[in-house]
Motif scaffolding. Sequence first.
Motif, PDB file in Angstrom:
ATOM      1  N   GLU A  50       0.815  -1.217   0.000  1.00  0.00           N
ATOM      2  CA  GLU A  50       0.000   0.000   0.000  1.00  0.00           C
ATOM      3  C   GLU A  50       0.848   1.266   0.000  1.00  0.00           C
ATOM      4  O   GLU A  50       0.532   2.241  -0.687  1.00  0.00           O
ATOM      5  N   GLN A  77       0.663   4.042  -2.963  1.00  0.00           N
ATOM      6  CA  GLN A  77       0.293   5.434  -2.678  1.00  0.00           C
ATOM      7  C   GLN A  77       1.360   6.396  -3.203  1.00  0.00           C
ATOM      8  O   GLN A  77       1.052   7.448  -3.786  1.00  0.00           O
ATOM      9  N   SER A 102      -5.471  -4.051  -7.678  1.00  0.00           N
ATOM     10  CA  SER A 102      -5.215  -3.049  -6.651  1.00  0.00           C
ATOM     11  C   SER A 102      -4.846  -1.702  -7.288  1.00  0.00           C
ATOM     12  O   SER A 102      -5.335  -0.637  -6.877  1.00  0.00           O
ATOM     13  N   HIS A 104      -7.156   1.788  -7.016  1.00  0.00           N
ATOM     14  CA  HIS A 104      -6.646   3.062  -6.515  1.00  0.00           C
ATOM     15  C   HIS A 104      -6.819   4.164  -7.560  1.00  0.00           C
ATOM     16  O   HIS A 104      -7.156   5.302  -7.220  1.00  0.00           O
TER      17      HIS A 104
END
Length: 315
Positions: A61, A65, A103, A107
């Motif tokens: 993660e 990000q 994923s 996002h």
Amino acid sequence: MKHVLITGANGYIGQALARAVAKRLAAKEIQSLTLVDLAFEEQSYHYEPGLRCISGDLSDETVLQAALTPVPDTVFHLASVTSRLAEENFALGLRVNIAGTVSLFEHLRQQEQCPVVVYASSIGVFGTPLPQQVDDNTPVAPTLSYGTQKRMVELLLADYSRRGFLDSRSVRLPTVVARPMTAETALSSFASSLIHALAAGSTYECPIGPQGWIWLLSLPSCVQHLLTTASIETVRLPEGRVWNLPAQRLQVADLVQAAKSRYGRGADAGLRFQSNPQFDRQFAQWPPLTTAIATQLGMQHDGDVKTLIEQALVS
């Protein structure tokens, strides 16, 4: 195209694409370039304001990000476990090619910017046995895990685009040459090793015979097609948002003859053929290829086998 993200940026195609986009950054044609991969060699790229190299797994993660800051308007998604690894390690293929990809897309969806996403799919979606002719409408029936995973993502991306979350374009790459001989991570890498061996006149045992038919595209041409794909207006995209990239259909014997013409009659002195039934089925029986969508969008293959070899060996 202002803020660009390239995943798998330290891979064979990723490095070449990153260098091309970095030139645009240096020329101030774009504002930022973010490169992501598990690791980067030291001083892989000359420093430019706006260039970032992020080392790590996209399933992390924190890494994800960081990769999405600043918010990209153009994403080249090349990160994947290649055919050999996906076949040898099914769980790894699922984690990287499916879970990591989903994923990333989620996002991007949550950022609500609808970026252009260029996805590097593969002709591996067609599987075997192949029909007598392949075109953009040929039904897909992958027979390796890698091809299955690529097809799954093609379908998912089309749905993200239908719902207005992403502006996707999936292009099916043929065998792209010439990978370094030390990088046979893809099952189709034998074609690259063959070209290198012929250019150097070195010893090589080819897993398919001289009459085997293969589809090839040089790395420079592939990079240009990826960049072109990102710039295509949405209204020009085909239904399903997926198409085959152009490739030359050649016999191994054609490569050998062209190499002998270019490098001398001894180019194949160290070449031996050791036919492998698995390779023969999966990689040596490619039929004629028609790429009408790519042609309409201004994409072409390298033209002839001599140019292909020269382009393939550009450092």
